[in-house]
Scaffold this active site. Sequence first.
Site, PDB file in Angstrom:
ATOM      1  N   PRO A 142      -7.047 -10.369  -0.663  1.00 49.90           N
ATOM      2  CA  PRO A 142      -6.511 -10.381  -0.122  1.00 49.90           C
ATOM      3  C   PRO A 142      -6.065  -9.706   1.444  1.00 49.90           C
ATOM      4  CG  PRO A 142      -6.020  -7.845  -0.912  1.00 49.90           C
ATOM      5  CD  PRO A 142      -7.859  -8.618  -1.233  1.00 49.90           C
ATOM      6  N   THR A 143      -7.812  -9.254   1.536  1.00 51.67           N
ATOM      7  CA  THR A 143      -7.982  -8.939   3.326  1.00 51.67           C
ATOM      8  C   THR A 143      -8.424  -9.904   3.805  1.00 51.67           C
ATOM      9  OG1 THR A 143     -10.274  -9.580   2.355  1.00 51.67           O
ATOM     10  CG2 THR A 143      -9.056  -7.128   2.066  1.00 51.67           C
ATOM     11  N   CYS A 144      -8.658  -9.071   5.356  1.00 56.07           N
ATOM     12  CA  CYS A 144      -8.387 -10.656   6.686  1.00 56.07           C
ATOM     13  C   CYS A 144     -10.237 -10.531   7.053  1.00 56.07           C
ATOM     14  CB  CYS A 144      -8.010 -10.151   7.594  1.00 56.07           C
ATOM     15  SG  CYS A 144      -6.195 -10.519   7.662  1.00 56.07           S
ATOM     16  N   ASP A 145     -10.766 -10.982   6.003  1.00 57.49           N
ATOM     17  CA  ASP A 145     -12.629 -11.514   5.720  1.00 57.49           C
ATOM     18  C   ASP A 145     -13.114 -12.795   4.708  1.00 57.49           C
ATOM     19  OD1 ASP A 145     -14.906 -11.325   5.504  1.00 57.49           O
ATOM     20  OD2 ASP A 145     -14.852  -9.102   6.589  1.00 57.49           O
TER      21      ASP A 145
ATOM     22  N   ASN B 230      -8.687  -2.940   6.347  1.00 53.14           N
ATOM     23  CA  ASN B 230      -7.198  -3.637   6.298  1.00 53.14           C
ATOM     24  C   ASN B 230      -6.879  -2.643   5.888  1.00 53.14           C
ATOM     25  OD1 ASN B 230      -7.883  -6.670   5.924  1.00 53.14           O
ATOM     26  ND2 ASN B 230      -8.155  -5.902   7.280  1.00 53.14           N
TER      27      ASN B 230
END
Length: 375
Positions: A321-324, A365
């Site tokens: 789910p992270t923005c990476d 995050n």
Amino acid sequence: MTAKIERFLADQQPETPCLVVDLDVIAGNYDALRRFLPVAKVFYAVKANPAKEVISLLVKLGSCFDTASRPEIEQVLAAGASPDRISFGNTIKKQRDIAWAYEQGVRLFAFDSEAELEKLAQSAPGAKVFCRLLRACEGAEWPLSRKFGCEADMARDLLIRARDLGLDPYGISFHVGSQQTRLDQWDIAVGKTAMLFTALNEAGIELKMINLGGGLPARYRDEVAPVDDYANAIMNAMTRHFGNDLPTMIVEPGRSLVGDSGVIEAEVVLISKKSYDEDVRWVYLDIGKFGGLAETMDESIKYRLRVPGDGPSGPVVLAGPTCDSADILYEKFQYQMPLDLKVGDKVRIMATGAYTTSYSAVNFNGFAPLKAYYV
Ligand SMILES: *Cc1c(COP(=O)(O)O)cnc(C)c1O
């Protein structure tokens, strides 16, 4: 999945993602290893799952501990283990941490270099030291190669140097690589170790201990040989290379003791496609590489997944789910999931008791570290 974990998830309906560990499975794994490898001392590799509940259980069962840092040693001591049950097994230690461990009574230390040996001589005089051999880790799904250990001729010289520095040159260690699927890897390493015992004997040093490391597998997607096959392979290697005069044997299981004790329950956050003419769905879970599934790096460890529904299925890319963008779990290897999979469905990730909570980021995050329950 054990009935106890099943019941906990059904009754408690915990917020996901979370890990649920059945401590009875760990106790069973420990007993099985003791039964099949009775001559070896078990040093649990704390990093696999450092939870208080796990450490306390293993203290009670009589295990010793392989530790890598001051906080790990503190934890094991706090759980009631005496310092003679602790090995400071990291080959990379700060001088002040060595001194601190020695003050606590720890007397067993790993090294693989001259500089580390000098630190030990200064801050842990007279301690038992063992040299780690470099291994290629062929056949391991999570190799530990290159970073640790030295070649055999260097190990020989360093153990002689250990004696000259007033340390007790105690033995040799190696790690054949984690999740090792090849049973012959111990034979090669034990053979090298036996040759070193002989070489050092000629230099007037009697080594007393072989530390066979970890590497015993947990069951993920693929079947693995049972623990008794591994125990037999290790004992056959020992008698082949040492005859009946066996040195003290140490094993340092991590994954094989705790891996299959836990299940992560996660939730589908989003299902999407990148274009109109592609049938691969992207399935985003509420757990990813930073939430505890770091061993999916390079798609090394392939977990068994359980999803609801048994209709027709299709290929998916699985991501966290992270923005990476590194937070993709499986893309090359395409898992199949039901075509009617929905947002909000629960996904169970099996055999996640090892190297999950200990690898989960603290707050990347804004996601909380992996929550864990020990039942
Ligand atoms: C991580 C580690 C282990 C445990 O390895 P597993 O493959 O999980 O059994 C054992 N010994 C050392 C020195 C380690 O670093």
